[in-house]
Write a protein that holds these residues in place. Structure first.
Motif: not given
Ligand code: FAD
Ligand code: NAD
Length: 400
Positions: A10-33
């Protein structure tokens, strides 16, 4: 070692905001939305698209612009989550594996099993459904000229909750344009809102709720409060008036009488009530602590009144900040943080230059409240799409 897979649904309020925060944190992991459309829409503006006071495109922006670096975006519909195998089943792309899942698939319209509602009413649920409402009203108004059938000009709104009020505010703003465009007599247009409960908007003071009612009545809305809708037919609404069933013929019947969480919650076998899962304090799913569920699919208890908080974008965005932090904690084997909701106030729009609301215990009405609502809208779009998106899509005309 293969990188851990973080999957956001989901790329609504919850999903997109989570993505934004995770991209900023740059975890050593692969992210898929994963999202079924290639665009995000501001669900809190859907009533405006439905009434036709804004275009659908005004409420949307492309998801790909928010996807940075190694993050992957998959445009597809989620069918279900296989919790035991840790996979997500997609309509086109088959199975996608995850180590950690953020489930943020949002809401659907809820008919509560009321006969005829699914077949004969128009819900305010997403971009296609709201475009249908605009087109439907325009079609009915255009048919009046040749048929002179006044029932085509009756619009019924089921439910006087936030969605009902906000839609009515926009619709009453749009009516003068429709009158001109389709050359229909204003006095023949009826807008009727039917509410089951004996009073409306219980979260506000009586004074604020009465303000909302009287402002809309001044613009020609008829309220029938304390009259549960019993049935929808192809051309009418049937509601209870005491022991009696009464019928009003109408050309348009909009259903704004409630929402539920995504059907994917039930399809995936989560323990749920109306598509919502009672999550742990840290937003993980009981028994599936590798899944964080946020937004309208989640239920978080408000200990002040022992009921779940209402489903709002405000909560979804705040939950997303915890979701991202807790995903990072899970990756690093650290303790997770419990979600603490900080209510920032609630404003109900009543059309372009009118609104009412409560910020703390301060009541606001009229133009000032409507400016605050636009500020809230712009802040929210900036939190999801950044300042550049806010400048393109925001509510203050001088940006455009
Ligand atoms: P959503 O924002 O609904 O996002 C879910 C995303 O998942 C969407 O992009 C959707 O396309 C996608 N999706 C859904 N199903 C699938 C699937 N099977 N596969 C793939 N993708 C899928 N709240 C407020 O706080 N303030 C307001 O002023 C306000 N106004 C509102 C006005 C209206 C008319 C309505 C209807 C609601 C309003 N709300 C408001 C409530 C708010 O919109 C919701 O609480 C909020 O959208 C929930 O956010 P979410 O992230 O859970 O889901
Ligand atoms: P809601 O559940 O808040 O309101 C639905 C209304 O319909 C209720 O008043 C209910 O009594 C009525 N209803 C239910 N069944 C009925 C029937 N058979 N006949 C007549 N009336 C009936 O739903 P909503 O207004 O769509 O809001 C959904 C969520 O989105 C809520 O959590 C709300 O807080 C949030 N929201 C917030 C805002 C805002 O903050 N400005 C705006 C819109 C929605």
């Amino acid at each position: 070692m293969a990188k851990k897979q973080i999957v956001i649904l989901g790329a609504g309020y919850g999903g997109l905001r989570t993505l934004r925060n995770l991209q900023k944190a740059k975890p050593d992991a692969e992210i898929t939305i994963i999202n079924k459309n290639d665009y995000h829409y501001e669900a809190t503006w859907l009533h405006e698209v439905a009434a036709g006071t804004i275009e659908a495109n005004d409420a949307c922006f492309p998801i790909k612009d928010q996807v940075k670096g190694a993050t992957k975006f998959i445009q597809d519909a989620v069918i279900k989550v296989n919790k035991e195998d840790k996979t997500v089943e997609l309509e086109q792309h088959g199975l996608i594996s995850y180590d950690y899942l953020v489930f943020a698939l949002g809401f659907e319209s809820e008919s509560f099993g009321t006969p005829g509602v699914d077949e004969h009413t128009l819900p305010i649920a997403d971009i296609p459904s709201t475009k249908r409402i605009r087109e439907h009203i325009e079609t009915k108004f255009s048919q009046w000229k040749t048929t002179q059938n006044d029932e085509l000009l009756t619009i019924v709104v089921g439910g006087a909750g936030f969605t009902g009020f906000e839609f009515l505010g926009e619709l009453t703003n749009r009516i003068p344009y429709l009158v001109k465009q389709y050359d229909v007599p204003r006095e023949k247009i009826r807008i009727i809102c039917i509410e089951a409960a004996p009073s409306v908007l219980p979260m506000f003071t009586k004074d604020l709720a009465n303000y909302a009612i009287s402002r809309l009545e001044d613009r020609g809305v008829e309220f029938k409060i304390g009259h549960p809708i019993k049935e929808a037919t192809a051309d009418s609404v049937i509601y209870a008036d005491g022991e009696e069933r009464k019928e009003i013929k109408c050309g348009t019947f909009i259903w704004g009488a409630g929402v539920r969480g995504s059907g994917v919650v039930g399809a995936s076998g989560f323990e749920e009530r109306r598509g919502r899962v009672m999550v742990n304090a840290n937003l993980t799913v009981p028994g599936n602590e590798d899944i964080i569920m946020i937004g309208d699919c989640s239920a978080v208890m408000d200990t002040a009144n022992n009921r779940p908080y209402p489903t709002t974008a405000q909560i979804a965005i705040q939950q997303a900040d915890y979701a991202a932090a807790n995903i990072i904690a899970l990756l690093n084997d650290q303790p997770l943080k419990d979600f603490v909701y900080k209510p920032k106030g609630t404003v109900c729009s009543l059309g372009d230059n009118d609104a009412m609301g409560l910020v703390g215990d301060k009541a606001l009405k009229g133009y000032r409240a409507s400016v605050l609502k636009k500020v809230i809208d712009d802040r929210s779009i900036a939190m999801l799409g950044g300042v550049s998106t806010m400048l393109k899509k925001g509510k203050f005309q001088f940006y455009k």
